[in-house]
Design an enzyme around this catalytic site. Sequence first.
Site, PDB file in Angstrom:
ATOM      1  N   TYR A 152     -12.377  -5.719  -0.323  1.00 45.69           N
ATOM      2  CA  TYR A 152     -12.013  -5.847   1.094  1.00 45.69           C
ATOM      3  C   TYR A 152     -10.511  -5.723   1.277  1.00 45.69           C
ATOM      4  O   TYR A 152     -10.040  -5.001   2.167  1.00 45.69           O
ATOM      5  CB  TYR A 152     -12.514  -7.194   1.615  1.00 45.69           C
ATOM      6  CG  TYR A 152     -12.053  -7.546   3.004  1.00 45.69           C
ATOM      7  CD1 TYR A 152     -12.673  -7.000   4.119  1.00 45.69           C
ATOM      8  CD2 TYR A 152     -11.003  -8.447   3.205  1.00 45.69           C
ATOM      9  CE1 TYR A 152     -12.260  -7.330   5.404  1.00 45.69           C
ATOM     10  CE2 TYR A 152     -10.592  -8.785   4.476  1.00 45.69           C
ATOM     11  CZ  TYR A 152     -11.215  -8.223   5.579  1.00 45.69           C
ATOM     12  OH  TYR A 152     -10.793  -8.555   6.843  1.00 45.69           O
ATOM     13  N   LYS A 156      -8.433  -2.853   3.396  1.00 47.60           N
ATOM     14  CA  LYS A 156      -7.504  -3.119   4.489  1.00 47.60           C
ATOM     15  C   LYS A 156      -6.144  -2.466   4.238  1.00 47.60           C
ATOM     16  O   LYS A 156      -5.436  -2.092   5.175  1.00 47.60           O
ATOM     17  CB  LYS A 156      -7.366  -4.629   4.697  1.00 47.60           C
ATOM     18  CG  LYS A 156      -8.628  -5.280   5.260  1.00 47.60           C
ATOM     19  CD  LYS A 156      -9.054  -4.641   6.577  1.00 47.60           C
ATOM     20  CE  LYS A 156     -10.240  -5.333   7.210  1.00 47.60           C
ATOM     21  NZ  LYS A 156     -10.640  -4.711   8.496  1.00 47.60           N
TER      22      LYS A 156
END
Length: 248
Positions: A152, A156
Amino acid sequence: MLITGSTQGIGSWLARAFARHGAHVAVHGLTHVEDGKRLVDELKALGSNACLVLGDLSYETGPAQIVDDAARQLGGLDVYISNAGGIIRRSRIDAFDLDLYNEVMALNVRATLLGTKAAIPHLKASGGGSIIFTSSKAHLLGGGLKSGAAAYAGAKSFIVNFTKTTAREFAEDGIRANCVSPGTFATPTHSVFATEEQLEALRQTIPLGRLGNETDAVGPYLFFASDMLSGYITGQALELNGGELMPS
């Protein structure tokens, strides 16, 4: 305008804020359908020509279907907020599996790219517009201490870099692209992936002394969407975290 991932959390806050400022908002969701319907009714009561778009961004064909459906219902798009994303589930690197990697990348990376690709023709047809991506403090912090969010966090970071590429490639079309990177906000996502004790520990690291709230969240997005306020700003990432992280 279309806001992906807007039936709950920051996305729903943005939908209300833009509706109050006269925008016609396409609310997007997948699993929280009733929340989305209630939100659309709320936006219509504010005078917005609001609609609900359902679809799975993690499917290869999902982003284009969602964007095109929103443009059809609204009669075009001049603002696209690529807000949807998620950790999926926590897993430390030494226990990580390929299925989780594929899920995280599909939702956070591929959907960002394909959703933007689908939005560009509609923005061009409107004479230009604004794309706003949602990243996270994780792009600076990494997956965090024992957090199990390595993929994750990497996704990002992709979004911040992709913002710059999008800004460069479509500036000549009058399309601006910017990014907001929220820190720790009082949203359902943080309630799912963190305990009250963990949230309190995070709060103590924030110089402003509190988690972010709805009022804190909406200002940067309104700013980036407005040609009057930010017409000479593109390719930028704004850190929205109460001072929790202060990059040089």
